[in-house]
Design a protein around this motif. Structure first.
Motif, mmCIF file in Angstrom:
data_model
loop_
_atom_site.group_PDB
_atom_site.id
_atom_site.type_symbol
_atom_site.label_atom_id
_atom_site.label_comp_id
_atom_site.label_asym_id
_atom_site.label_seq_id
_atom_site.Cartn_x
_atom_site.Cartn_y
_atom_site.Cartn_z
ATOM 1 N N UNK A 61 82.216 35.386 12.619
ATOM 2 C CA UNK A 61 82.276 34.653 11.355
ATOM 3 C C UNK A 61 83.245 35.277 10.352
ATOM 4 N N UNK A 62 82.948 36.632 10.431
ATOM 5 C CA UNK A 62 83.764 37.528 9.491
ATOM 6 C C UNK A 62 85.257 37.290 9.672
ATOM 7 N N UNK A 63 85.768 37.306 11.057
ATOM 8 C CA UNK A 63 87.169 37.133 11.456
ATOM 9 C C UNK A 63 87.520 35.783 11.071
ATOM 10 N N UNK A 64 86.755 34.725 11.096
ATOM 11 C CA UNK A 64 86.956 33.380 10.837
ATOM 12 C C UNK A 64 87.482 33.106 9.287
ATOM 13 N N UNK A 65 86.497 33.691 8.564
ATOM 14 C CA UNK A 65 86.854 33.707 7.007
ATOM 15 C C UNK A 65 87.954 34.404 6.632
ATOM 16 N N UNK A 66 88.469 35.405 7.372
ATOM 17 C CA UNK A 66 89.828 35.939 7.227
ATOM 18 C C UNK A 66 91.072 34.995 7.572
ATOM 19 N N UNK A 67 90.714 34.652 8.831
ATOM 20 C CA UNK A 67 91.891 33.604 9.244
ATOM 21 C C UNK A 67 91.836 32.450 8.232
ATOM 22 N N UNK A 68 90.750 32.042 7.681
ATOM 23 C CA UNK A 68 90.910 30.563 6.567
ATOM 24 C C UNK A 68 91.135 31.182 5.471
#
Length: 75
Positions: A61-68
């Motif tokens: 989830x943390x990685x996805x927030x960065x990607x978004x």
């Protein structure tokens, strides 16, 4: 998406990847099938890293927030 937006997305993905620690890089590679890795399930990633599936999900989830992030900024 246009080729330019696709290129920008790939560049952002690489930027995020290079900013991650080794564990998060492994999770990103294994989740997305990057760098020649076959995509793995959360359970498989957790087993490989000897952490809980919950920990993998939190990191994902943390990685996805960065990607978004560029999308949230309207880029």
């Amino acid at each position: 998406p246009t080729r330019r937006s696709s290129d920008l997305n790939k560049a952002w993905e690489n930027f995020v990847y290079l900013d991650l620690g080794n564990t998060d890089r492994f999770i990103m590679d294994a989740s997305l099938g990057r760098n020649g890795r076959k995509p793995m399930t959360v359970s498989q990633i957790a087993q490989a890293l000897r952490i809980t599936p919950s920990a993998v999900s939190q990191r994902t989830q943390k990685i996805q927030k960065l990607l978004d992030r560029p999308n949230r900024l309207g880029l």
